[in-house]
Design a protein around this motif. Structure first.
Motif, PDB file in Angstrom:
ATOM      1  N   HIS A 158       0.814  -1.126  -0.064  1.00 49.90           N
ATOM      2  CA  HIS A 158      -0.260  -0.227   0.013  1.00 49.90           C
ATOM      3  C   HIS A 158       1.045   1.297  -0.194  1.00 49.90           C
ATOM      4  O   HIS A 158       0.441   2.320  -0.472  1.00 49.90           O
ATOM      5  CB  HIS A 158      -0.899   0.090   1.330  1.00 49.90           C
ATOM      6  CG  HIS A 158      -1.961   0.841   1.063  1.00 49.90           C
ATOM      7  ND1 HIS A 158      -3.159   0.987   0.369  1.00 49.90           N
ATOM      8  CD2 HIS A 158      -2.168   2.252   1.870  1.00 49.90           C
ATOM      9  CE1 HIS A 158      -3.828   2.067   0.482  1.00 49.90           C
ATOM     10  NE2 HIS A 158      -3.470   2.783   1.455  1.00 49.90           N
ATOM     11  N   THR A 213     -12.311 -13.240  -3.160  1.00 51.22           N
ATOM     12  CA  THR A 213     -12.470 -12.150  -2.108  1.00 51.22           C
ATOM     13  C   THR A 213     -12.104 -10.918  -2.659  1.00 51.22           C
ATOM     14  O   THR A 213     -11.278 -10.599  -3.606  1.00 51.22           O
ATOM     15  CB  THR A 213     -11.698 -12.670  -1.085  1.00 51.22           C
ATOM     16  OG1 THR A 213     -10.259 -12.833  -1.357  1.00 51.22           O
ATOM     17  CG2 THR A 213     -12.016 -14.073  -0.599  1.00 51.22           C
ATOM     18  N   SER A 214     -12.525  -9.784  -1.917  1.00 50.40           N
ATOM     19  CA  SER A 214     -12.405  -8.565  -2.265  1.00 50.40           C
ATOM     20  C   SER A 214     -10.879  -8.231  -2.144  1.00 50.40           C
ATOM     21  O   SER A 214     -10.301  -6.996  -3.015  1.00 50.40           O
ATOM     22  CB  SER A 214     -12.975  -7.307  -1.528  1.00 50.40           C
ATOM     23  OG  SER A 214     -12.643  -7.724  -0.137  1.00 50.40           O
ATOM     24  N   GLY A 215     -10.074  -8.923  -1.385  1.00 47.92           N
ATOM     25  CA  GLY A 215      -8.591  -8.662  -1.415  1.00 47.92           C
ATOM     26  C   GLY A 215      -8.077  -8.592  -2.601  1.00 47.92           C
ATOM     27  O   GLY A 215      -7.090  -8.127  -2.931  1.00 47.92           O
ATOM     28  N   TRP A 216      -8.270  -9.630  -3.638  1.00 47.27           N
ATOM     29  CA  TRP A 216      -8.047  -9.760  -4.874  1.00 47.27           C
ATOM     30  C   TRP A 216      -8.088  -8.703  -5.835  1.00 47.27           C
ATOM     31  O   TRP A 216      -7.652  -8.227  -6.641  1.00 47.27           O
ATOM     32  CB  TRP A 216      -8.217 -11.277  -5.554  1.00 47.27           C
ATOM     33  CG  TRP A 216      -7.500 -12.343  -4.869  1.00 47.27           C
ATOM     34  CD1 TRP A 216      -8.120 -13.332  -3.758  1.00 47.27           C
ATOM     35  CD2 TRP A 216      -6.294 -12.940  -5.187  1.00 47.27           C
ATOM     36  NE1 TRP A 216      -7.048 -14.193  -3.647  1.00 47.27           N
ATOM     37  CE2 TRP A 216      -6.114 -13.956  -4.263  1.00 47.27           C
ATOM     38  CE3 TRP A 216      -5.232 -12.649  -6.124  1.00 47.27           C
ATOM     39  CZ2 TRP A 216      -4.847 -14.673  -4.207  1.00 47.27           C
ATOM     40  CZ3 TRP A 216      -4.375 -13.172  -5.900  1.00 47.27           C
ATOM     41  CH2 TRP A 216      -3.881 -14.402  -5.334  1.00 47.27           C
ATOM     42  N   SER A 220      -3.954  -4.353  -3.475  1.00 45.87           N
ATOM     43  CA  SER A 220      -2.935  -3.653  -2.523  1.00 45.87           C
ATOM     44  C   SER A 220      -2.033  -4.663  -1.529  1.00 45.87           C
ATOM     45  O   SER A 220      -1.337  -4.352  -1.154  1.00 45.87           O
ATOM     46  CB  SER A 220      -3.810  -2.786  -1.771  1.00 45.87           C
ATOM     47  OG  SER A 220      -4.616  -3.342  -0.937  1.00 45.87           O
ATOM     48  N   LYS A 221      -2.257  -6.071  -2.081  1.00 44.99           N
ATOM     49  CA  LYS A 221      -1.731  -6.909  -1.321  1.00 44.99           C
ATOM     50  C   LYS A 221      -0.911  -8.161  -1.869  1.00 44.99           C
ATOM     51  O   LYS A 221      -1.264  -8.109  -3.161  1.00 44.99           O
ATOM     52  CB  LYS A 221      -2.766  -7.848  -0.170  1.00 44.99           C
ATOM     53  CG  LYS A 221      -3.449  -6.955   0.749  1.00 44.99           C
ATOM     54  CD  LYS A 221      -4.446  -7.592   1.850  1.00 44.99           C
ATOM     55  CE  LYS A 221      -5.036  -6.796   2.893  1.00 44.99           C
ATOM     56  NZ  LYS A 221      -5.868  -7.578   3.432  1.00 44.99           N
ATOM     57  N   GLN A 225       0.226 -12.409   1.465  1.00 40.26           N
ATOM     58  CA  GLN A 225      -1.083 -11.850   2.146  1.00 40.26           C
ATOM     59  C   GLN A 225      -2.318 -12.374   2.049  1.00 40.26           C
ATOM     60  O   GLN A 225      -3.402 -12.474   2.757  1.00 40.26           O
ATOM     61  CB  GLN A 225      -1.052 -10.424   2.180  1.00 40.26           C
ATOM     62  CG  GLN A 225       0.454  -9.730   2.904  1.00 40.26           C
ATOM     63  CD  GLN A 225       0.416  -8.394   2.661  1.00 40.26           C
ATOM     64  OE1 GLN A 225       0.407  -7.716   1.480  1.00 40.26           O
ATOM     65  NE2 GLN A 225       0.560  -7.748   3.654  1.00 40.26           N
ATOM     66  N   LEU A 226      -2.444 -12.736   0.583  1.00 36.73           N
ATOM     67  CA  LEU A 226      -3.695 -13.268   0.060  1.00 36.73           C
ATOM     68  C   LEU A 226      -3.918 -14.734   0.384  1.00 36.73           C
ATOM     69  O   LEU A 226      -4.890 -15.237  -0.030  1.00 36.73           O
ATOM     70  CB  LEU A 226      -4.050 -12.975  -1.126  1.00 36.73           C
ATOM     71  CG  LEU A 226      -4.234 -11.413  -1.382  1.00 36.73           C
ATOM     72  CD1 LEU A 226      -3.950 -10.909  -2.865  1.00 36.73           C
ATOM     73  CD2 LEU A 226      -5.535 -10.751  -1.010  1.00 36.73           C
TER      74      LEU A 226
END
Length: 321
Positions: A158, A213-216, A220-221, A225-226
């Motif tokens: 980030h 998932t929204s992380g993908w 930003s990760k 981390q994912l």
């Protein structure tokens, strides 16, 4: 391929698209606190996030000039980096005022809220200076490869908006290379029908197999981390394809004629910069809830009113001064 000057002319279709997308940005941020407790809301939220930022970035690339002079870079810095620094300071003070003291720990290089977009947009314009010298297809392939590779490095995150800059850059680059005629292909009846089918399949897939998932989608990760340190590149490539197809599906249904929203679509940056003040206030004091379809419609209406307010002429006049 059209010359850049022809592509830069104001077009109701693209302004309509920008309005609809900025509305979905605001609506998505309104929904975010409630998605963990509802599979239906999570499906809607994730479905929106598969395309709304990629297409928004695609449109930014479409109107990019790609110049490389010192004057051009200086103008970009004044337009994007100066507001970033100003709003970074303002948001820090605002968060403190409403009780979010943990935000004080973040540095000027860790963008608050949606301010990452300003940093990344500046970087995309700089990257474009070099990428535009390559053949279009090769430049996009390279940009995608870089976007896939950076996920393996935990240090690219980030801070400085580095991860999002590299991961989303292929959409900006595609926007730069694409022509109006190529976009018009999406308006063919068969394409529009196919787009409806694909969007429905995506909604059903997200609901019954919520592995995306929204992380993908936030980009930003790192893959570690994912949860996919070894095979994250394959997953991100799938996300690229999904976002591209969803983006084309949405663009196929954007109205082409002048509408009430058209003029507001040319002022989306004001909405992007300012809506965070309202969203964080709503969240901090738990002013919103979603317990049924009426609440959801209410949040949808509130999001629309907020977009109209922040894209209105009075806000633009104040902002220009």
């Amino acid at each position: 391929m059209n010359i850049k000057g022809e592509k830069m002319k104001r077009n109701a279709y693209f302004d309509n698209a920008k309005f609809i997308l900025i509305y979905l940005v605001v609506f998505g941020h309104m929904l975010q606190p409630f998605v963990q407790d509802s599979q239906s809301l999570n499906t809607l939220y994730t479905w929106i996030y598969t395309f709304h930022m990629p297409v928004f970035i695609f449109l930014a690339g479409f109107f990019a000039k790609g110049a490389g002079s010192l004057a051009y870079i200086t103008k970009l810095a004044k337009k994007l980096l100066v507001p970033y620094i100003i709003f970074q300071v303002i948001y820090t003070g605002y968060y403190l005022a409403i009780g979010k003291q943990n935000w004080l720990a973040d540095s000027i290089f860790y963008p608050h809220w949606s301010l990452w977009f300003l940093v990344s947009l500046f970087c995309w314009h700089i990257l474009l200076i070099f990428y535009k010298k390559l053949p279009p297809s090769l430049s996009v392939v390279i940009a995608v490869q870089v976007g896939l590779i950076v996920g393996y490095f935990g240090q690219v995150g980030h801070t400085f908006s580095l991860s999002r800059t590299f991961v989303f850059f292929p959409f900006f680059l595609l926007g730069y290379w694409i022509t109006v005629e190529q976009v018009k292909v999406l308006k063919h009846v068969r394409v529009k029908i196919a787009s409806l089918v694909f969007m429905a399949i995506m909604a059903v897939g997200i609901y019954y197999a919520p592995t995306l998932t929204s992380g993908w989608l936030l980009a930003s990760k790192s893959y570690g981390q994912l949860g996919l340190p070894e095979y994250g590149g394959i997953a991100r490539f799938f996300v690229y394809v999904t976002s591209a197809l969803m983006g084309m599906s949405i663009l196929a249904w954007i109205p082409q004629r002048e509408l009430i929203i058209t003029s507001y679509g040319s002022r989306t940056l004001y909405v992007y910069l300012l809506h965070g003040f309202f969203i964080q206030f709503f969240r901090q004091y738990d002013l919103l809830s979603v317990d049924g379809i009426i609440d959801l419609l209410g949040i949808g209406l509130l999001s629309c009113l907020l977009v109209f307010l922040l894209a209105s002429k009075p806000i633009r006049i104040v902002g220009s001064h």
